[in-house]
Write an enzyme that holds these catalytic residues in place. Structure first.
Site, short mmCIF file in Angstrom:
data_model
loop_
_atom_site.label_atom_id
_atom_site.label_comp_id
_atom_site.label_asym_id
_atom_site.label_seq_id
_atom_site.Cartn_x
_atom_site.Cartn_y
_atom_site.Cartn_z
N ALA A 34 -0.07 -12.00 -20.71
CA ALA A 34 0.53 -12.42 -20.94
C ALA A 34 1.37 -12.71 -21.41
O ALA A 34 2.45 -12.80 -20.43
CB ALA A 34 -0.12 -13.50 -22.15
N SER A 82 -2.28 11.55 12.80
CA SER A 82 -3.46 11.30 12.05
C SER A 82 -4.02 12.14 12.31
O SER A 82 -4.16 13.34 12.40
CB SER A 82 -4.31 10.05 12.76
OG SER A 82 -4.42 10.60 14.46
N LYS A 116 -10.81 10.00 1.54
CA LYS A 116 -10.56 9.71 2.46
C LYS A 116 -10.28 7.78 2.29
O LYS A 116 -11.23 7.15 2.41
CB LYS A 116 -10.91 9.70 3.72
CG LYS A 116 -10.26 9.88 5.14
CD LYS A 116 -11.14 9.77 6.48
CE LYS A 116 -10.06 9.79 7.25
NZ LYS A 116 -9.83 7.74 7.99
#
Length: 670
Positions: A34, A82, A116
């Protein structure tokens, strides 16, 4: 504009950046949510009045801005490659040997291991500590500029913390959607009748590639860093793992499961550990990534084609595969729920061969629009029952046929029902259905029903497994001699069971109604039915409209009652029970103009009763016209208190509620 406003603006920005790191990176918030929200609102108010003060590192950008017409292209200064994959220990051994053979004279001692993540790879570029650009991997050379969207992700700092960071730093990592956030997103979509996402990865990718960053801001996305690209103006550590720690100190989150290990055997142990704990993790993963920890050795190993030689992804067994749905069978559960089960062309998925998968219910079949003969995507995660998650409609054969739910129970032939608003279709033959037999019999003899001593769950299971009983009425046809064939059932115990069954024949109408196991007819509803209709015949013949007149009975419960007694097989068992001698005292109709003593009163029982059992006292109160509840409130009229009454008595005294004793109840019963 005053200096104080400018100073306050900077204070708010610094404080919000600081507390975002405490919350998202260190998982150690220092202030309540808050308070954080209050500071954010104050910042937004100041920037609304002074839009010229909005900077690219303002926390206010996390709420999203105006939609884009399209994404611009970004060329990666260092290609985002990759990884090659390993699928077993032998392939991992091969990776290690190839790497070691290429660095003659050096020994690969340590590896950095991390889960991963199954999300979307992104590049974050910081200049002088400020996030200036974010991009997708794309084809590895060129990606899309998603800066506005990434700025809305609270886990990604808009400004680096601490000190020592490079003047230009590119951090690479994975944007993903935690499982809990994914479930909530889909739940909200279903409520609104909107399309749901198939899996968290699709949800993350779809959320990140929104032209309207305000949509991205509304999605529960997170981020973990896993490497660096461009580095200018500083020297980073010579260890991949230690670079992680540096990045974390600057405010970027790293996966808490990341670990540095000292041998290939420890790599394999790490893989097995993460595989075992996979389902308990807060995010989806599909393997572990293993990297040579020494940066100097990484540089010597270099790259081949599209992947580095110093890293590999050790993939888990696939959790999703494509196969053919050959047929659908309908199974009946112990509570009568009918579940469609897909019979599949066997497929290896999630580490096992799968030939069956759940389709859940009719709504799920409709949502998937699946047909027999379709090519379907099967998912198996951990110990979760395999399920059909999607259909490849473009592969649908001409011979595909619609899946139709049965009108009758596939086990016992009784009618099936599906109440409006419920997803489950159920068999109505609770007293005769073999699939429900054990549960129906256990309920029938339970303490609040016929209360048969000696007929516990294990005895019931033996009776059913040995095919000695089929319906509740068959219990009363058992002899002591027959019962002695059961395990741990000697002549004396068998005689006691037969005697207990004989004793249970004298019961009450509420107990008998409850014992039948009609859906949603509990003790209170059974008592209300008995009190209102007075006899079994009237209840059996009652219409839904008449039943709704009974206290606390609504449309759904009324439907369950009429459906139960409308099934001929259930009626046959009820008649057989009566023929075996089950009976109860007649419930006298009140004399004309005379009300029951507790008519319309709400009462509570508490404490220890010396002369009445709790169930007996409750039945007596209901027969006297009272509604018995479990807690004291302002609506309570009378509290009947036995010995050692505690908090309920104190509360009743505090509220000024009338208090009576067990003797008062006995007097009313005379």
């Amino acid at each position: 504009m005053s200096e104080s406003v400018l100073q306050r603006l900077e204070e708010l920005k610094e404080s919000l950046h600081y507390h975002a790191v405490r919350y998202y990176v260190e998982d150690n918030p220092e202030i309540p949510d808050a308070e954080y929200d209050r500071m954010m609102r104050e910042l937004l108010d100041i920037e609304a009045e002074h839009p010229e003060l909005v900077t690219v590192d303002s926390p206010s950008l996390r709420v999203g801005g105006q939609p884009l017409s399209e994404f611009s292209q970004v060329t990666h200064e260092v290609p985002m490659l990759s990884l090659d994959n390993a699928f077993d220990d032998a392939e991992l051994d091969g990776f290690h040997k190839r790497a070691q053979d290429r660095v003659v004279g050096h020994t690969i001692k340590q590896y950095c291991c991390e889960p991963k993540l199954d999300g979307l790879a992104v590049s974050l570029l910081y200049e002088n500590g400020v996030l200036v650009q974010a991009a997708t991997r794309g084809d590895g050379t060129t990606g899309e500029n998603i800066t506005e969207n990434v700025r809305t992700i609270s886990a990604i700092p808009l400004k680096l913390q601490g000190k020592g960071w490079p003047t230009r730093l590119e951090v690479r990592g994975e944007v993903f959607m935690p499982k809990a956030g994914f479930d909530k997103l889909n739940e909200n979509a279903r409520k609104k009748g909107e399309k749901v996402f198939v899996n968290p990865r699709n949800a993350a990718a779809g959320s990140l590639r929104q032209l309207d960053s305000r949509i991205t801001a509304s999605r529960p996305l997170s981020f973990y860093a896993y490497s660096v690209g461009v580095v200018e103006g500083a020297t980073l550590a010579n260890s991949h793992y230690e670079r992680f720690l540096q990045i974390k100190s600057w405010g970027l989150p790293m996966c808490p499961e990341t670990k540095r290990v000292d041998s290939l055997e420890e790599v394999k142990a790490y893989y097995q550990d993460i595989l075992t704990r996979r389902e308990a993790l807060a995010y989806e993963i599909d393997g572990v990534v293993i990297k040579v920890d020494d940066i100097a050795i990484q540089e010597r190993l270099g790259f081949v084609a599209r992947a580095p030689r110093w890293a590999i992804a050790y993939k888990f067994p696939a959790q999703e595969e494509i196969t053919t749905l050959n047929e659908v069978e309908f199974q009946v559960g112990r509570t009568g729920a009918i579940t469609p089960v897909a019979k599949l062309e066997p497929i290896f998925v999630g580490g096992v061969t799968v030939s069956n998968a759940t389709l859940h219910n009719a709504d799920e079949i409709e949502r998937l629009q699946v047909m027999v003969g379709d090519q379907v995507v099967i998912r198996r995660a951990g110990d979760v029952i395999p399920q059909v998650v999607s259909v490849i409609k473009e592969r649908r054969p001409e011979t595909a046929r619609e899946i139709l739910f049965p009108d009758a129970c596939p086990v016992c032939g009784s009618h099936v029902e599906r109440i409006e608003g419920e997803a489950v279709t159920r068999c109505t033959g609770g007293l005769v259905c073999q699939a429900q037999r054990k549960e129906a019999l256990k309920h029938f003899v339970s303490r609040k029903a016929l209360d048969v001593d000696g007929l516990g769950d294990k005895v019931i299971e033996q009776l059913v497994d040995r095919e000695m009983v089929e319906t509740p009425a068959d219990l009363f046809k058992l002899s002591a001699g027959v019962l002695t064939v059961l395990e741990r059932m000697g002549p004396k115990s068998a005689t006691n069971v037969v005697n207990a069954l004989e004793k249970s024949k004298l019961t009450t109408l509420p107990r008998f109604l409850y014992s039948l196991g009609i859906r949603e007819v509990g003790e209170a509803t059974a008592a209300n039915l008995a009190q209102y209709f007075k006899n079994l015949d009237a209840i059996q013949q009652a219409t839904e409209e008449q039943l709704i007149e009974v206290q606390d009975i609504g449309v759904i419960v009324a439907k369950h009652i009429t459906t139960f007694f409308g099934e001929e097989k259930n009626q046959a068992v009820v008649q057989d029970l009566l023929a075996q001698g089950i009976n109860w005292p007649e419930i006298a109709a009140p004399q004309e103009g005379v009300e029951l003593p507790l008519e319309g009163k709400t009462v509570v029982l508490t404490g220890t009763l010396s002369q009445l059992g709790r169930s007996e006292a409750k039945e007596a109160l209901q027969n006297l016209g009272a509604k018995v509840t479990g807690s004291v409130s302002k609506k309570t009229d009378i509290l009947f208190a036995g010995e050692n009454a505690g908090s309920k008595l104190a509360k009743a005294q505090e509220l000024g509620i009338e208090i009576q004793t067990e003797q008062d109840l006995l007097n009313l019963m005379k």
